[in-house]
Design a protein around this motif. Sequence first.
Motif, PDB file in Angstrom:
ATOM      1  N   ALA A 145      57.307 -48.867-108.273  1.00 40.74           N
ATOM      2  CA  ALA A 145      58.108 -48.264-109.326  1.00 40.74           C
ATOM      3  C   ALA A 145      59.302 -47.509-108.760  1.00 40.74           C
ATOM      4  O   ALA A 145      60.332 -47.380-109.422  1.00 40.74           O
ATOM      5  CB  ALA A 145      57.234 -47.329-110.164  1.00 40.74           C
ATOM      6  N   LEU A 146      59.178 -47.018-107.533  1.00 39.33           N
ATOM      7  CA  LEU A 146      60.309 -46.304-106.919  1.00 39.33           C
ATOM      8  C   LEU A 146      61.474 -47.255-106.663  1.00 39.33           C
ATOM      9  O   LEU A 146      62.643 -46.897-106.854  1.00 39.33           O
ATOM     10  CB  LEU A 146      59.859 -45.643-105.617  1.00 39.33           C
ATOM     11  N   GLY A 147      61.168 -48.480-106.238  1.00 40.47           N
ATOM     12  CA  GLY A 147      62.236 -49.458-106.055  1.00 40.47           C
ATOM     13  C   GLY A 147      62.921 -49.807-107.362  1.00 40.47           C
ATOM     14  O   GLY A 147      64.155 -49.917-107.433  1.00 40.47           O
ATOM     15  N   ALA A 148      62.118 -49.980-108.428  1.00 40.10           N
ATOM     16  CA  ALA A 148      62.720 -50.250-109.732  1.00 40.10           C
ATOM     17  C   ALA A 148      63.565 -49.077-110.204  1.00 40.10           C
ATOM     18  O   ALA A 148      64.648 -49.261-110.775  1.00 40.10           O
ATOM     19  CB  ALA A 148      61.616 -50.556-110.744  1.00 40.10           C
ATOM     20  N   LEU A 149      63.086 -47.860-109.960  1.00 40.93           N
ATOM     21  CA  LEU A 149      63.858 -46.673-110.328  1.00 40.93           C
ATOM     22  C   LEU A 149      65.179 -46.627-109.572  1.00 40.93           C
ATOM     23  O   LEU A 149      66.234 -46.302-110.142  1.00 40.93           O
ATOM     24  CB  LEU A 149      63.033 -45.423-110.044  1.00 40.93           C
ATOM     25  N   PHE A 150      65.144 -46.961-108.291  1.00 42.80           N
ATOM     26  CA  PHE A 150      66.376 -46.971-107.492  1.00 42.80           C
ATOM     27  C   PHE A 150      67.372 -47.982-108.055  1.00 42.80           C
ATOM     28  O   PHE A 150      68.574 -47.687-108.204  1.00 42.80           O
ATOM     29  CB  PHE A 150      66.029 -47.305-106.039  1.00 42.80           C
ATOM     30  N   ALA A 195      52.784 -46.262-105.470  1.00 44.16           N
ATOM     31  CA  ALA A 195      51.515 -46.945-105.690  1.00 44.16           C
ATOM     32  C   ALA A 195      51.586 -47.731-106.977  1.00 44.16           C
ATOM     33  O   ALA A 195      52.223 -47.337-107.951  1.00 44.16           O
ATOM     34  CB  ALA A 195      50.361 -45.939-105.746  1.00 44.16           C
ATOM     35  N   ILE A 196      50.950 -48.875-106.986  1.00 43.29           N
ATOM     36  CA  ILE A 196      50.925 -49.728-108.168  1.00 43.29           C
ATOM     37  C   ILE A 196      49.533 -50.333-108.267  1.00 43.29           C
ATOM     38  O   ILE A 196      48.731 -50.265-107.344  1.00 43.29           O
ATOM     39  CB  ILE A 196      52.015 -50.816-108.082  1.00 43.29           C
ATOM     40  N   HIS A 197      49.206 -50.955-109.400  1.00 44.74           N
ATOM     41  CA  HIS A 197      47.906 -51.582-109.547  1.00 44.74           C
ATOM     42  C   HIS A 197      47.734 -52.646-108.479  1.00 44.74           C
ATOM     43  O   HIS A 197      48.637 -53.385-108.144  1.00 44.74           O
ATOM     44  CB  HIS A 197      47.781 -52.222-110.932  1.00 44.74           C
ATOM     45  N   GLY A 198      46.576 -52.768-107.978  1.00 45.41           N
ATOM     46  CA  GLY A 198      46.297 -53.768-106.962  1.00 45.41           C
ATOM     47  C   GLY A 198      45.067 -53.384-106.195  1.00 45.41           C
ATOM     48  O   GLY A 198      44.185 -52.682-106.679  1.00 45.41           O
ATOM     49  N   ASP A 199      44.964 -53.867-104.976  1.00 44.75           N
ATOM     50  CA  ASP A 199      43.798 -53.615-104.150  1.00 44.75           C
ATOM     51  C   ASP A 199      43.932 -52.328-103.376  1.00 44.75           C
ATOM     52  O   ASP A 199      43.572 -52.236-102.208  1.00 44.75           O
ATOM     53  CB  ASP A 199      43.584 -54.783-103.178  1.00 44.75           C
ATOM     54  N   GLY A 200      44.494 -51.317-103.997  1.00 45.29           N
ATOM     55  CA  GLY A 200      44.606 -50.004-103.363  1.00 45.29           C
ATOM     56  C   GLY A 200      45.760 -49.888-102.406  1.00 45.29           C
ATOM     57  O   GLY A 200      45.906 -48.887-101.734  1.00 45.29           O
ATOM     58  N   GLN A 260      48.814 -56.543-112.218  1.00 41.41           N
ATOM     59  CA  GLN A 260      48.554 -56.508-110.785  1.00 41.41           C
ATOM     60  C   GLN A 260      49.461 -57.455-110.011  1.00 41.41           C
ATOM     61  O   GLN A 260      49.639 -57.311-108.818  1.00 41.41           O
ATOM     62  CB  GLN A 260      47.092 -56.867-110.521  1.00 41.41           C
ATOM     63  N   CYS A 261      49.998 -58.462-110.657  1.00 42.61           N
ATOM     64  CA  CYS A 261      50.801 -59.473-109.973  1.00 42.61           C
ATOM     65  C   CYS A 261      52.274 -59.370-110.364  1.00 42.61           C
ATOM     66  O   CYS A 261      52.960 -60.389-110.478  1.00 42.61           O
ATOM     67  CB  CYS A 261      50.257 -60.872-110.285  1.00 42.61           C
ATOM     68  N   LEU A 262      52.714 -58.154-110.637  1.00 41.55           N
ATOM     69  CA  LEU A 262      54.123 -57.987-110.980  1.00 41.55           C
ATOM     70  C   LEU A 262      54.994 -58.314-109.779  1.00 41.55           C
ATOM     71  O   LEU A 262      54.682 -57.909-108.656  1.00 41.55           O
ATOM     72  CB  LEU A 262      54.393 -56.549-111.435  1.00 41.55           C
ATOM     73  N   PRO A 263      56.091 -59.055-109.975  1.00 41.18           N
ATOM     74  CA  PRO A 263      56.987 -59.353-108.842  1.00 41.18           C
ATOM     75  C   PRO A 263      57.760 -58.114-108.446  1.00 41.18           C
ATOM     76  O   PRO A 263      57.866 -57.149-109.205  1.00 41.18           O
ATOM     77  CB  PRO A 263      57.904 -60.439-109.416  1.00 41.18           C
ATOM     78  N   PRO A 264      58.339 -58.093-107.249  1.00 43.49           N
ATOM     79  CA  PRO A 264      59.181 -56.969-106.861  1.00 43.49           C
ATOM     80  C   PRO A 264      60.378 -56.825-107.791  1.00 43.49           C
ATOM     81  O   PRO A 264      60.812 -57.786-108.443  1.00 43.49           O
ATOM     82  CB  PRO A 264      59.611 -57.329-105.438  1.00 43.49           C
ATOM     83  N   ILE A 277      61.842 -38.237-102.763  1.00 44.36           N
ATOM     84  CA  ILE A 277      61.167 -38.642-104.003  1.00 44.36           C
ATOM     85  C   ILE A 277      59.757 -39.126-103.691  1.00 44.36           C
ATOM     86  O   ILE A 277      58.819 -38.879-104.469  1.00 44.36           O
ATOM     87  CB  ILE A 277      61.991 -39.725-104.725  1.00 44.36           C
ATOM     88  N   ARG A 278      59.577 -39.814-102.568  1.00 45.20           N
ATOM     89  CA  ARG A 278      58.229 -40.245-102.184  1.00 45.20           C
ATOM     90  C   ARG A 278      57.301 -39.051-101.969  1.00 45.20           C
ATOM     91  O   ARG A 278      56.117 -39.122-102.299  1.00 45.20           O
ATOM     92  CB  ARG A 278      58.306 -41.074-100.904  1.00 45.20           C
ATOM     93  N   ARG A 279      57.836 -37.976-101.421  1.00 45.44           N
ATOM     94  CA  ARG A 279      56.993 -36.790-101.217  1.00 45.44           C
ATOM     95  C   ARG A 279      56.756 -36.032-102.513  1.00 45.44           C
ATOM     96  O   ARG A 279      55.673 -35.480-102.718  1.00 45.44           O
ATOM     97  CB  ARG A 279      57.650 -35.860-100.189  1.00 45.44           C
ATOM     98  N   VAL A 280      57.755 -36.018-103.387  1.00 50.77           N
ATOM     99  CA  VAL A 280      57.585 -35.306-104.657  1.00 50.77           C
ATOM    100  C   VAL A 280      56.694 -36.089-105.606  1.00 50.77           C
ATOM    101  O   VAL A 280      55.800 -35.529-106.250  1.00 50.77           O
ATOM    102  CB  VAL A 280      58.970 -35.045-105.297  1.00 50.77           C
ATOM    103  N   ALA A 281      56.925 -37.395-105.716  1.00 53.99           N
ATOM    104  CA  ALA A 281      56.160 -38.242-106.647  1.00 53.99           C
ATOM    105  C   ALA A 281      55.600 -39.432-105.886  1.00 53.99           C
ATOM    106  O   ALA A 281      56.148 -40.540-105.955  1.00 53.99           O
ATOM    107  CB  ALA A 281      57.037 -38.687-107.812  1.00 53.99           C
ATOM    108  N   PRO A 282      54.541 -39.248-105.109  1.00 50.47           N
ATOM    109  CA  PRO A 282      53.999 -40.381-104.340  1.00 50.47           C
ATOM    110  C   PRO A 282      53.402 -41.465-105.215  1.00 50.47           C
ATOM    111  O   PRO A 282      53.212 -42.586-104.755  1.00 50.47           O
ATOM    112  CB  PRO A 282      52.924 -39.723-103.459  1.00 50.47           C
TER     113      PRO A 282
END
Length: 488
Positions: free
Chosen positions: A254-259, A241-246, A370-374, A232-237
Motif C-alpha cells: 500500500a505504501l507503493g500505491a500511496l507513493f 504489509a499486505i494479505h498473504g503468507d505473512g 491476496q494476489c493483488l498485482p503491484p 513513513i515505514r517507521r510511522v505506519a509499518p
Amino acid sequence: MADHLYDLLSPHLPPTDAKLSQNPTTIQYLNRLPTLSLDALQTTECQSLTQSAHSNLLSLQALSNRSHKSFVTSADSLCNLSSSIPRLTRQVQELRKGVPKLDEEAVRFSSKYSRVAENTTLEQRKKVMRLSRNVDRISDILELPTLLATAVSSAAATSGNAGTSFSTTYSAALDLHAHIKRLQTLYPDSPLVRDVALQAEDAMREMASNLITALHAQNLRLAAAMRIVGWIRRVAPELDAIHGDGGVSAGGGALGALFLVCRLANLVSTLEALEPLRELADQETQRRTRSLDQKSGPGSWADGHQTEKYLKRYIEIFREQSFGIVSLYRGIFTQDQSDLGAAVPGIRGIDRRIKTAQSSPVDCTPDPFQCLPPALATFPAHLVQLITGTLRTYLPNIQDKTARESLLTQVLYCAASLGRLGGDFSMVLTELCDADDEDTEGFAYEWEEVMRKHRELAGRLEQLTGAGPTSPTGSSKGALQPTSPAAA
C-alpha cells in the motif's frame, strides 16, 4: 556586735533604710568598723567611702552606657511578668486538659495505621509517598507528547524542500515515539502510559499526514523520497504489509500505491497549470466543431496554433514527470524475484491451497486480495489513458501536417522514455484514429510514417555507433534521444 552598732546608728539613718539590717553588705561593713582605729574613722574612712562611691558611680555609668538596651528589655519584661505568669498558668491548664485527648488520638492513629493486617489507608499513603519521590520522572513522561508534537510541527514548518532539511527533527520524533512504545510495553496496565501513548499516536498521525503531503512536492529527488518513505515505514509499518503468507507484498504494498498516487497528484497539478493554454485550445475545438457542423472549408478557423502550444508543453511535462515517477518508484521499491514469487503464488501454490481447503473442515476460501498485482503494474496504463485522452481530444485541431508530425515524434520519444522502464505505449497510439471521425482518419498512417522514420534513424545510428539490439520502438537502447521535437 553588728546588731548593737546598727541599733546605735539607726536613729541617724533615713526611715527608708530600715531594712538595711538584713543586707549582707551592711552587716559586713558594721563588722569592719570595730576593727578601725578612732583616728582612721575620723580621717581616712570618709575619704575611702567617698572614693568608693565615686568609683561605683563611674562603674554604673559605664554599665548603663554599655548595656542600656538590656536594661530596657529587662525592665519591659519585668513589667509584663505580672500578666505573663497568669497566661502561662492558663496555658499549662489547657495543656493538662488536652493530654488525654492527645493520648486518644495517638491510640487511634496507631490502630488505624497498624501493620498487623493489610491496611488500605497505609497502602494509599505508600502510593502517595512513592508518587512524591517519582514526581520528576512522571513529569518527564507527561512532557513526552508535548515534545513529540513540537518536534513534528517544527519539522513540518521548517522542512520546506520535500524533507531534504531538518531530517534530524523527524528522526528525533521517531525516537521519542519508539521510547513511548517501549514504555507501553514495559507498563501495559498503567493508565498514565496509556494516555501518553494515545497522545503520541495523534502526533504520529499528524507526522504521517505531513510526510504524505511532502510526497506531493515539486522536484522530488531520490534521496529525499527515500528518506520520506523510510519515515513513513517507521510511522505506519502496516502500509508495507499486505494479505498473504505473512510477508511483505511485492512492489511496496500500500505504501507503493500511496507513493504513486501522491506523485500522480503532483503531475495532475502541474498539468493543471496549463489551464490558460487549454482554454485557448478548447476555443479552437469549439470553432472546429462549428465549422464541421456548417460544412465550411478548413480556412474558416485557425489551424490549431494554440492547441499545438498546449500539446507541446503538455507532452514535455508529461514525459519528464512520468519518467521521474516511475524511476523514483523503481529506485525506492525494488524487490527481488523471490519476493515477487512469494507475493504472487504460482500454480503449485494455488493447487496446494485448494487441497488444503478441501481437506480442512474450516472454510478456507481464498482471499481475492491476496494476489493483488503491484501498483506499478497498473500505473503506466493510467498514464497512457491520461495522455491518449488528451491527444484524442486536441490533436484533430492541428491541421498542419508538419506540426502534427513534430508532436507525434515528441510523443514517440515520450513512449520510448517510459519504454526504458517497461512502460512503452507506442503501439497504443495507433488506436487514436476514429473510423467515424474524418479529422482523425489519417492519424494512423502518419503515426506509422513517424515510426518508420524513427526506425530508419535508429538503424543509421546503430551502423555508426555499433549499438546493440533496438528497443520496441525501433530505437537503440544506447542511442542518444533528442529532447525536443526541434531536435527530432
